[in-house]
Design a protein around this motif. Structure first.
Motif, short mmCIF file in Angstrom:
data_model
loop_
_atom_site.label_atom_id
_atom_site.label_comp_id
_atom_site.label_asym_id
_atom_site.label_seq_id
_atom_site.Cartn_x
_atom_site.Cartn_y
_atom_site.Cartn_z
N UNK A 23 69.18 -37.70 18.30
CA UNK A 23 67.96 -38.50 18.47
C UNK A 23 68.14 -39.55 19.57
N UNK A 24 69.32 -40.15 19.66
CA UNK A 24 69.59 -41.13 20.72
C UNK A 24 69.51 -40.49 22.09
N UNK A 25 69.85 -39.23 22.18
CA UNK A 25 69.79 -38.52 23.44
C UNK A 25 68.36 -38.18 23.83
N UNK A 26 67.54 -37.78 22.84
CA UNK A 26 66.18 -37.28 23.13
C UNK A 26 65.10 -38.35 22.99
N UNK A 27 65.39 -39.37 22.14
CA UNK A 27 64.41 -40.44 21.88
C UNK A 27 63.04 -39.87 21.52
N UNK A 28 63.06 -38.80 20.74
CA UNK A 28 61.82 -38.16 20.32
C UNK A 28 62.09 -37.44 18.99
N UNK A 29 61.42 -37.89 17.93
CA UNK A 29 61.68 -37.32 16.60
C UNK A 29 61.34 -35.84 16.53
N UNK A 30 60.26 -35.47 17.14
CA UNK A 30 59.81 -34.08 17.07
C UNK A 30 60.80 -33.15 17.75
N UNK A 31 61.19 -33.48 18.97
CA UNK A 31 62.13 -32.64 19.71
C UNK A 31 63.52 -32.64 19.06
N UNK A 32 63.95 -33.80 18.59
CA UNK A 32 65.26 -33.89 17.93
C UNK A 32 65.28 -33.07 16.65
N UNK A 33 64.18 -33.12 15.88
CA UNK A 33 64.11 -32.34 14.63
C UNK A 33 64.18 -30.85 14.93
N UNK A 34 63.50 -30.41 16.00
CA UNK A 34 63.57 -28.99 16.39
C UNK A 34 64.98 -28.60 16.79
N UNK A 35 65.63 -29.47 17.54
CA UNK A 35 67.00 -29.20 17.97
C UNK A 35 67.95 -29.09 16.78
N UNK A 36 67.70 -29.88 15.74
CA UNK A 36 68.58 -29.92 14.57
C UNK A 36 68.17 -28.95 13.47
N UNK A 37 67.01 -28.28 13.66
CA UNK A 37 66.49 -27.33 12.66
C UNK A 37 66.25 -28.01 11.31
N UNK A 38 65.71 -29.23 11.35
CA UNK A 38 65.28 -29.91 10.12
C UNK A 38 63.87 -30.45 10.35
N UNK A 39 63.23 -30.88 9.29
CA UNK A 39 61.88 -31.42 9.43
C UNK A 39 61.93 -32.82 10.03
N UNK A 40 60.81 -33.22 10.65
CA UNK A 40 60.75 -34.55 11.25
C UNK A 40 60.87 -35.64 10.19
N UNK A 41 60.26 -35.40 9.03
CA UNK A 41 60.34 -36.41 7.96
C UNK A 41 61.76 -36.56 7.44
#
Length: 291
Positions: free
Chosen positions: A12-30
């Motif tokens: 998340x620190x790298x992307x600064x975007x919850x939506x993109x970071x969640x996709x990268x991590x394969x978890x939900x944004x919540x």
């Protein structure tokens, strides 16, 4: 502190975007949001700040980022060391033996470089095997009336008179044991409650040997014979391997044959490494038959 949460923080620190970071991590944004909040609560500082519609890494987040990397590296390094140690342990094979196995150990290691074969020399190797002190054992003339063991024959040997070169019988092809009844014997010491093979053979030949010295191994006994401190009765092939200049082996008449077998308990499941040893010995037997 969950290392998984630390990894999520780094992404998340790298992307600064919850939506993109969640996709990268394969978890939900919540889920990602809740994990970051849990991490912030543990640290008692905010890791991210809002800047309009965007998020940015806070001053505390910037401070924590290198620590998060080091924690993950240290944890993964430890995990890898543990895995390697467990793997090394699973590849170490301890074998009890009453027989010289130098050539077998060398050949096995050459053919199976991922495994380490260690031998435990024991005169009471059957007891060691039964008490699970080792998975496998090479046992001489195994007596197993109750059928507790799996058995794979390994080699045949015979007991010989071990003499020094100046002995009067050293030039004979064979000798009757009773002809040696006046000799001084070097014997392998007896096990508790059990007579040594050498003494038993002498008694069967009609005499009680004069034992001037007892030792723990055939190798020690042969070296004492080499120094002309007495004679002995030992397995022929193992003493040939000692390559002692002043030792002569004379066959007994009648011949006293021995079979050395690879044995293991039927009520245990062998490790992968032990199975490799069994397979290796079986292949050796097959090669001998084909030669």
């Amino acid at each position: 502190m969950e290392t998984a949460y630390l990894k999520e923080f780094i992404v998340l620190a790298k992307m600064c975007n919850y939506n993109r970071a969640a996709d990268e991590l394969f978890i939900s944004q919540s889920s990602l949001f809740n994990h970051i909040k849990t991490l912030e609560a543990e640290l008692s500082v905010p890791l991210f700040e809002r800047s309009g519609k965007r998020i940015i890494v806070s001053e505390y987040g910037q401070m924590f980022l290198p620590y998060a990397h080091r924690i993950i590296d240290a944890t993964e390094g430890f995990d890898n060391e543990v895995k390697e140690k467990k793997m090394d342990a699973s590849r170490a094979i301890l074998i009890g033996t009453q027989y010289r196995l130098t050539q077998l150990v060398r050949s096995f290691r050459s053919a199976n470089k991922n495994y380490m074969l260690y031998t435990l020399d024991s005169r009471n190797v059957e007891e060691t095997l039964y008490e699970s002190g080792c998975e496998l054992a090479f046992i001489r003339n195994l007596k197993d009336p109750e059928g507790k063991y799996n058995v794979v024959p390994y080699v045949k040997d015979s007991i010989a008179a071990v003499l020094y070169r100046s002995h009067p019988c050293a030039n004979l092809k064979s000798v009757k044991l009773e002809a040696l009844k006046r000799e001084n014997f070097v014997m392998i010491s007896s096990l508790k409650g059990k007579e040594s093979d050498g003494i038993s053979l002498c008694r069967q030949a009609g005499f009680t040997p004069k034992v001037v010295m007892t030792v723990l191994s055939g190798s020690e006994a042969a070296k004492l014979v080499n120094d002309e401190l007495g004679i002995s009765l030992l397995l022929k092939k193992t003493i040939i391997a000692e390559n002692l200049d002043n030792v002569v082996l004379v066959d007994l008449d009648p011949v006293v044959d021995c079979t050395i077998s690879l044995c293991w308990r039927k009520d245990i499941v062998l490790s992968e490494g032990a199975c490799k040893v069994v397979e290796f010995v079986k292949n050796l037997n097959q090669q001998r038959k084909e030669e």
